[in-house]
Design a protein around this motif. Structure first.
Motif, PDB file in Angstrom:
ATOM      1  N   VAL A 260     -16.860   6.424   0.107  1.00 57.90           N
ATOM      2  CA  VAL A 260     -16.419   5.687   1.312  1.00 57.90           C
ATOM      3  C   VAL A 260     -15.114   6.213   1.654  1.00 57.90           C
ATOM      4  N   GLU A 261     -14.789   6.310   2.894  1.00 54.79           N
ATOM      5  CA  GLU A 261     -13.658   6.704   3.552  1.00 54.79           C
ATOM      6  C   GLU A 261     -12.626   5.232   2.983  1.00 54.79           C
ATOM      7  N   ALA A 262     -11.699   5.672   2.150  1.00 54.82           N
ATOM      8  CA  ALA A 262     -10.818   4.718   1.727  1.00 54.82           C
ATOM      9  C   ALA A 262      -9.890   3.971   2.557  1.00 54.82           C
ATOM     10  N   ALA A 263     -10.152   3.230   3.484  1.00 52.73           N
ATOM     11  CA  ALA A 263      -9.293   2.595   4.294  1.00 52.73           C
ATOM     12  C   ALA A 263      -8.431   1.667   3.477  1.00 52.73           C
ATOM     13  N   THR A 264      -7.251   1.961   3.629  1.00 49.29           N
ATOM     14  CA  THR A 264      -5.784   1.325   2.694  1.00 49.29           C
ATOM     15  C   THR A 264      -4.944   1.014   3.699  1.00 49.29           C
ATOM     16  N   PRO A 265      -4.470  -0.464   3.447  1.00 46.93           N
ATOM     17  CA  PRO A 265      -3.398  -0.816   4.430  1.00 46.93           C
ATOM     18  C   PRO A 265      -1.960   0.041   3.935  1.00 46.93           C
ATOM     19  N   TYR A 370      -7.625   0.103  -5.714  1.00 46.59           N
ATOM     20  CA  TYR A 370      -7.414  -1.384  -5.690  1.00 46.59           C
ATOM     21  C   TYR A 370      -8.299  -1.767  -4.447  1.00 46.59           C
ATOM     22  N   TRP A 371      -7.864  -1.411  -3.317  1.00 41.37           N
ATOM     23  CA  TRP A 371      -8.376  -1.838  -1.823  1.00 41.37           C
ATOM     24  C   TRP A 371      -9.657  -1.431  -1.661  1.00 41.37           C
ATOM     25  N   THR A 372     -10.322  -0.084  -1.914  1.00 41.47           N
ATOM     26  CA  THR A 372     -11.635   0.233  -1.566  1.00 41.47           C
ATOM     27  C   THR A 372     -12.717  -0.695  -2.216  1.00 41.47           C
ATOM     28  N   PRO A 373     -12.853  -0.805  -3.615  1.00 45.27           N
ATOM     29  CA  PRO A 373     -13.591  -1.682  -4.163  1.00 45.27           C
ATOM     30  C   PRO A 373     -13.785  -3.356  -3.763  1.00 45.27           C
ATOM     31  N   LYS A 374     -12.355  -3.554  -3.583  1.00 42.51           N
ATOM     32  CA  LYS A 374     -12.046  -4.954  -2.888  1.00 42.51           C
ATOM     33  C   LYS A 374     -12.675  -5.229  -1.621  1.00 42.51           C
ATOM     34  N   LEU A 375     -12.466  -4.276  -0.945  1.00 40.29           N
ATOM     35  CA  LEU A 375     -12.812  -4.579   0.621  1.00 40.29           C
ATOM     36  C   LEU A 375     -14.223  -4.318   0.569  1.00 40.29           C
ATOM     37  N   VAL A 376     -14.962  -3.410   0.007  1.00 37.53           N
ATOM     38  CA  VAL A 376     -16.298  -3.173   0.008  1.00 37.53           C
ATOM     39  C   VAL A 376     -17.063  -4.484  -0.682  1.00 37.53           C
ATOM     40  N   SER A 377     -16.472  -4.954  -1.679  1.00 43.47           N
ATOM     41  CA  SER A 377     -17.187  -6.087  -2.102  1.00 43.47           C
ATOM     42  C   SER A 377     -17.070  -7.342  -1.239  1.00 43.47           C
ATOM     43  N   GLU A 378     -15.846  -7.367  -0.585  1.00 40.78           N
ATOM     44  CA  GLU A 378     -15.815  -8.589   0.268  1.00 40.78           C
ATOM     45  C   GLU A 378     -16.423  -8.469   1.715  1.00 40.78           C
ATOM     46  N   ASN A 381     -20.217  -8.309   0.525  1.00 36.13           N
ATOM     47  CA  ASN A 381     -20.761  -9.054  -0.553  1.00 36.13           C
ATOM     48  C   ASN A 381     -21.461  -8.327  -1.714  1.00 36.13           C
ATOM     49  N   VAL A 382     -21.029  -7.279  -2.055  1.00 34.11           N
ATOM     50  CA  VAL A 382     -21.550  -6.335  -3.057  1.00 34.11           C
ATOM     51  C   VAL A 382     -20.946  -6.835  -4.393  1.00 34.11           C
ATOM     52  N   LYS A 383     -22.084  -7.331  -5.326  1.00 29.41           N
ATOM     53  CA  LYS A 383     -21.895  -7.911  -6.582  1.00 29.41           C
ATOM     54  C   LYS A 383     -21.594  -6.988  -7.601  1.00 29.41           C
ATOM     55  N   THR A 384     -22.054  -5.737  -7.499  1.00 32.61           N
ATOM     56  CA  THR A 384     -21.901  -4.777  -8.560  1.00 32.61           C
ATOM     57  C   THR A 384     -21.337  -3.536  -8.360  1.00 32.61           C
ATOM     58  N   LEU A 385     -20.112  -3.091  -8.679  1.00 37.68           N
ATOM     59  CA  LEU A 385     -19.596  -1.782  -8.170  1.00 37.68           C
ATOM     60  C   LEU A 385     -19.507  -0.879  -9.350  1.00 37.68           C
ATOM     61  N   TYR A 386     -19.402   0.472  -9.131  1.00 41.30           N
ATOM     62  CA  TYR A 386     -18.955   1.308 -10.317  1.00 41.30           C
ATOM     63  C   TYR A 386     -18.018   2.193  -9.287  1.00 41.30           C
ATOM     64  N   ILE A 387     -16.735   2.804 -10.014  1.00 43.63           N
ATOM     65  CA  ILE A 387     -16.003   3.926  -9.587  1.00 43.63           C
ATOM     66  C   ILE A 387     -17.120   5.074 -10.132  1.00 43.63           C
ATOM     67  N   LEU A 420      -6.790   0.063 -10.488  1.00 41.12           N
ATOM     68  CA  LEU A 420      -8.126  -0.294 -10.736  1.00 41.12           C
ATOM     69  C   LEU A 420      -8.081  -1.800 -11.502  1.00 41.12           C
ATOM     70  N   HIS A 421      -7.226  -1.780 -12.523  1.00 40.52           N
ATOM     71  CA  HIS A 421      -7.019  -2.726 -13.325  1.00 40.52           C
ATOM     72  C   HIS A 421      -6.561  -4.126 -12.712  1.00 40.52           C
ATOM     73  N   ARG A 422      -5.748  -3.919 -11.681  1.00 37.04           N
ATOM     74  CA  ARG A 422      -5.207  -4.863 -10.768  1.00 37.04           C
ATOM     75  C   ARG A 422      -6.548  -5.500  -9.974  1.00 37.04           C
ATOM     76  N   GLY A 423      -7.411  -4.686  -9.240  1.00 34.42           N
ATOM     77  CA  GLY A 423      -8.519  -5.291  -8.761  1.00 34.42           C
ATOM     78  C   GLY A 423      -9.520  -6.150  -9.707  1.00 34.42           C
ATOM     79  N   VAL A 424      -9.841  -5.539 -10.898  1.00 36.13           N
ATOM     80  CA  VAL A 424     -10.814  -6.284 -11.714  1.00 36.13           C
ATOM     81  C   VAL A 424      -9.937  -7.305 -12.283  1.00 36.13           C
ATOM     82  N   SER A 425      -8.785  -7.419 -12.494  1.00 39.30           N
ATOM     83  CA  SER A 425      -8.142  -8.680 -13.347  1.00 39.30           C
ATOM     84  C   SER A 425      -8.279  -9.736 -12.232  1.00 39.30           C
ATOM     85  N   GLU A 426      -8.444  -9.597 -10.959  1.00 35.93           N
ATOM     86  CA  GLU A 426      -8.481 -10.549  -9.620  1.00 35.93           C
ATOM     87  C   GLU A 426     -10.122 -10.693  -9.527  1.00 35.93           C
ATOM     88  N   GLY A 427     -10.923 -10.248 -10.271  1.00 32.35           N
ATOM     89  CA  GLY A 427     -12.256 -10.340  -9.921  1.00 32.35           C
ATOM     90  C   GLY A 427     -13.056  -9.512  -9.124  1.00 32.35           C
TER      91      GLY A 427
END
Ligand code: NOJ
Length: 483
Positions: A260-265, A370-378, A381-387, A420-427
């Motif tokens: 995924v092209e990792a669009a990051t603010p 942090y941002w890529t899995p977060k944005l993809v899931s949001e 609405n992806v419920k299961t992701l792996y890096i 990654l931990h930052r994201g996972v710990s935020e859910g």
């Protein structure tokens, strides 16, 4: 190899009482009892590593394997660094039992490998090759016996040459052949392997292989044909998801490994975060976005104009076949900022001085993890992701004392895993992480110069030496925590 012997390979034993003398005594103290719980990953987080068939297997003429486009390309003068080929690579085809033993000693919980299509169908289609099927069954059984969960990629770029001769990914017949191969292979492995990824990095094998020609098959087909090829590839992906579900045992999970092209603010303010959200959809319009939404964005179609692909609603429905998980391969960040334009963002290019790893393209942007899995899931609405991949190249050397001190790779991994931990710990629902790569291996057109392994490979002798990063990663896994 027992655990002690593995650790002796580098002498960098990690138990508190046995650290080598190069660590000052002040650093050898036991960690404080109150290590912040915040650094922990959830119980059961799946730590793994990844490889791909052509990059590690070698044995290209054994076991009835057919010719792939990478055999042809790498044997064409001037196409790869030093004329390197994957003929031998890591000789994983013969050495996988020892390599699995090493993974076990490192504590890996999962391993991502790919199946070479020309080992299963030497002619791309038709009669399957039992020797190829048996090889992957044995590999999966050895992983399971070591307590390591297999994750199987069905296409990691080694397209049978005969199918390229029929038009490769531009051909509808090849898209159908892929679905047949994927369905058959998942079918025969699904009694023991429960996770399948259809394709690895569509963007890479399409754009590098067919637009700028630096990878196999080395073509430059132009914008119009590229747009149609992209469509054909996501269509092949959708067909294969259906074929896997039709042939595999119930309960098997199907996804893909997408870079995924990792669009990051560029700065974490609400307006730039919103820009990244828009950019995520637009930058991935012809891959993840159409797969998730079953439609191309109006901006994508408008930009292509007359070069836009032809497609039908039925094809879009196939492309949108629901997935059980999304795998993200992530190396670099694509910074964007807010803009008052039609799409709501602009890309922020890296200045010449921007730091990168040994591969010049591999700029350092940990917060993308942090941002890529977060944005993809949001967004979708992806419920299961792996890096499904993350890692880096370094100019690794064996030091005089026999160790490989890849402190830059440890720096890279520590920073990315912290994000990654930052994201996972935020859910953010990332369930596992696959480090690229277990072994130094054949880095495509860069040959063997660019080492991505956490285990050093001497390609003359095939000796494996775990690097400092392997010990770092082993400790992360053992404690389920970034150190
Ligand atoms: C992505 C690819 O999937 C893999 O094959 C490659 O070696 C790594 N990135 C590093 O470039």
């Amino acid at each position: 190899m027992d655990r002690r012997k593995f650790l002796q390979t580098t002498g960098l034993t990690l138990g508190a009482g046995s650290l080598p003398s190069l660590v000052p005594s002040v650093l050898r103290a036991e960690p404080p009892a109150s290590t912040p719980a915040a650094a922990k990953f959830p119980a059961g987080f799946l730590w793994g590593s990844a490889t791909a068939s052509y990059q590690v297997e070698g044995a290209v003429k054994e076991g009835g394997r057919g010719v792939s486009i990478w055999d042809t390309f790498s044997h064409t003068a001037g196409k790869t660094a030093n004329g390197d080929t994957g003929d031998v690579a890591d000789d994983f085809y013969h050495r996988y039992p020892q390599d699995i033993e090493m993974m076990k000693q490192m504590g890996l919980k999962t391993f991502r490998f790919s199946v070479a299509w020309p080992r299963i169908f030497p002619n791309g289609t038709g009669q399957p090759n039992q020797q190829g099927v048996d090889f992957y069954k044995k590999l999966v059984d050895a992983l399971l016996a070591a307590g390591i969960e297999p994750y199987c990629t069905l296409f990691h770029w080694d397209l049978p040459q005969v199918l390229q001769d029929q038009g490769g990914w531009e051909s509808r017949d090849v898209a159908k052949a892929f679905a047949d191969y994927a369905g058959y292979t998942a079918g025969v492995l699904s009694d023991r392997c429960k996770h399948f990824m259809t394709m690895n990095e569509m963007r890479s094998f399409c754009e590098i292989g067919y637009a700028d020609g630096r990878h196999a098959p080395g073509l430059q087909i132009g914008r119009k044909r590229m747009a149609q090829l992209n469509h054909n590839v996501v269509y092949a992906h959708g067909l294969s998801v259906r074929a896997i579900r039709a042939h595999a045992k119930p309960g098997v999970k199907v996804g893909l490994a997408d870079n995924v092209e990792a669009a990051t603010p560029v700065i974490e303010t609400p307006e730039h975060i919103e820009a990244a959200r828009h950019a995520m959809r637009e930058l991935n319009a012809m891959y993840q976005t159409v797969i998730q939404e079953g439609r191309y964005t109006p901006h994508y179609l408008k930009t292509l104009g007359d070069d836009a692909p032809h497609f039908t609603q039925e094809e879009l429905d196939v492309i949108k076949t629901p997935l059980d998980f999304v795998g993200i391969n992530l190396y670099t960040a694509h910074y964007v900022r807010a803009a008052d334009n039609e799409v709501g963002y602009v890309s922020v290019p890296a200045p010449e001085s921007y730091p990168h790893m040994y591969s010049p393209w591999l700029t350092i942007g940990p917060e993308a993890l942090y941002w890529t899995p977060k944005l993809v899931s949001e967004i979708w609405n992806v419920k299961t992701l792996y890096i499904t991949e993350n890692g880096c190249s370094s100019a690794d050397k064996i030091a005089e004392d026999g160790h490989v001190y890849d402190t830059d790779r440890v720096m890279y991994l520590r920073n990315y895993l912290t994000q990654l931990h930052r994201g996972v710990s935020e859910g953010v629902p990332v369930k596992g992480y696959f480090c690229w790569s277990l072994l130094d291996n054949y880095e495509w057109a860069d040959g063997y110069d660019k080492r991505f392994g956490i285990v050093y490979v001497d390609f003359a002798t095939q000796k494996r030496t775990p690097k400092l990063s392997a010990h770092f990663y082993e400790k992360v896994i053992a404690d389920n925590e970034v150190k």
